[in-house]
Design an enzyme around this catalytic site. Structure first.
Site, PDB file in Angstrom:
ATOM      1  N   GLY A  16      90.539 -14.036  61.100  1.00  0.00           N
ATOM      2  CA  GLY A  16      89.961 -14.495  59.776  1.00  0.00           C
ATOM      3  C   GLY A  16      88.526 -14.872  59.868  1.00  0.00           C
ATOM      4  O   GLY A  16      87.891 -15.784  59.354  1.00  0.00           O
ATOM      5  N   THR A  17      87.887 -14.664  61.209  1.00  0.00           N
ATOM      6  CA  THR A  17      86.617 -15.192  61.359  1.00  0.00           C
ATOM      7  C   THR A  17      85.578 -14.463  60.695  1.00  0.00           C
ATOM      8  O   THR A  17      84.568 -15.029  59.972  1.00  0.00           O
ATOM      9  CB  THR A  17      86.177 -14.897  63.019  1.00  0.00           C
ATOM     10  OG1 THR A  17      86.382 -13.627  63.259  1.00  0.00           O
ATOM     11  CG2 THR A  17      87.155 -15.968  64.077  1.00  0.00           C
ATOM     12  N   ASN A 109      83.959  -1.467  55.506  1.00  0.00           N
ATOM     13  CA  ASN A 109      84.865  -2.112  56.733  1.00  0.00           C
ATOM     14  C   ASN A 109      83.817  -2.320  57.685  1.00  0.00           C
ATOM     15  O   ASN A 109      82.484  -1.726  57.988  1.00  0.00           O
ATOM     16  CB  ASN A 109      85.638  -0.864  57.479  1.00  0.00           C
ATOM     17  CG  ASN A 109      86.479  -1.156  58.605  1.00  0.00           C
ATOM     18  OD1 ASN A 109      86.840  -2.273  58.633  1.00  0.00           O
ATOM     19  ND2 ASN A 109      86.702  -0.322  59.499  1.00  0.00           N
ATOM     20  N   HIS A 111      83.122  -2.118  62.089  1.00  0.00           N
ATOM     21  CA  HIS A 111      83.815  -1.547  63.425  1.00  0.00           C
ATOM     22  C   HIS A 111      82.975  -2.299  64.475  1.00  0.00           C
ATOM     23  O   HIS A 111      81.786  -1.972  64.478  1.00  0.00           O
ATOM     24  CB  HIS A 111      83.907  -0.196  63.402  1.00  0.00           C
ATOM     25  CG  HIS A 111      84.706   0.443  64.633  1.00  0.00           C
ATOM     26  ND1 HIS A 111      85.946   0.028  64.756  1.00  0.00           N
ATOM     27  CD2 HIS A 111      84.189   0.954  65.803  1.00  0.00           C
ATOM     28  CE1 HIS A 111      86.279   0.709  65.874  1.00  0.00           C
ATOM     29  NE2 HIS A 111      85.218   1.194  66.667  1.00  0.00           N
TER      30      HIS A 111
END
Ligand code: GAR
Length: 209
Positions: A16-17, A109, A111
């Site tokens: 969860g950073t 998202n 990546h």
């Protein structure tokens, strides 16, 4: 900043950073968003603790309790739809998710590489940085993209490069790539919050301010 904040749901599977960075950017006034809920695919995700610490409603949808992507996705969307959500933000979410029609180009998202290099199934977290170094690539980086139902495939919103140094280890490279993620991911979400991002096929256009 004008208008009401962008209402987001954060999906995560790990420490969860990324979530914490979003919380901090919102608090600093850099990101005009409001986190409505957090959904985790793993019971042991520390991101759930961070959500609780910041009084963000959270739900657990354990991936391993579902036989396949369809039933898992239905359960995730069931949680997300309990809230009024403009955008779903994947923050280290490690499972494939079906995309309902009304959420097409409304899921983002991040990546940790320059897509289409070093991405796809099995390419997540440290595996990516190990592969970049083993290949001998001189440049890697960060990609923020709209998520579709395949790994790392949807239209690209922003990319930023990070050089690979000769003495890099997966750890040192991960650290620099993640520092870049902490800049670029909130920037991309802010562009969406400002209504400046449009998509046509695979191509994303960002309108000047
Ligand atoms: C981030 O570095 C993100 O780029 C990566 O997982 C990490 C999540 O960290 N995501 C992927 O590899 C997606 N293919 P976090 O759990 O501490 O937020």
């Amino acid at each position: 900043m004008a208008g009401s904040p962008l209402k987001i749901a954060v999906l995560l599977s790990g420490s969860g950073t990324t979530l914490l960075n979003l919380i901090e950017q919102i608090a600093a006034g850099e990101l005009d968003a409001q986190i409505q809920c957090v959904v985790s695919s793993r019971a042991d995700a520390y991101g759930l603790v961070r959500a609780e610490d910041h009084r963000i409603p959270s739900a657990l949808v354990p991936r391993k309790q579902f036989p396949g992507t369809a039933t898992f996705s239905a359960a995730v969307w069931n949680e997300v739809r309990k809230f009024d959500v403009d955008l779903v933000v994947m923050a280290g979410f490690m499972s494939l998710l079906d995309v309902p029609e009304d959420f097409t180009n409304r899921i983002v998202n991040v990546h940790p590489a320059l897509i289409p290099a070093f991405c796809g199934k099995g390419m997540y977290g440290h595996h990516v940085h190990e592969a970049v170094i083993a290949y001998g690539a001189k440049l890697t980086g960060v990609t923020v993209h709209f998520a579709n139902a395949n790994y790392d495939e949807g239209p690209i919103i922003l990319q930023a490069a990070v050089p690979v140094l000769e003495d890099d280890t997966p750890d040192t490279l991960a650290e620099r790539v993640q520092a870049k993620e902490r800049e670029v991911y909130p920037q991309a979400i802010q562009l969406i919050a400002e209504g400046r991002v449009s998509v046509e096929g695979r191509r994303v256009t960002i309108r000047e301010q």
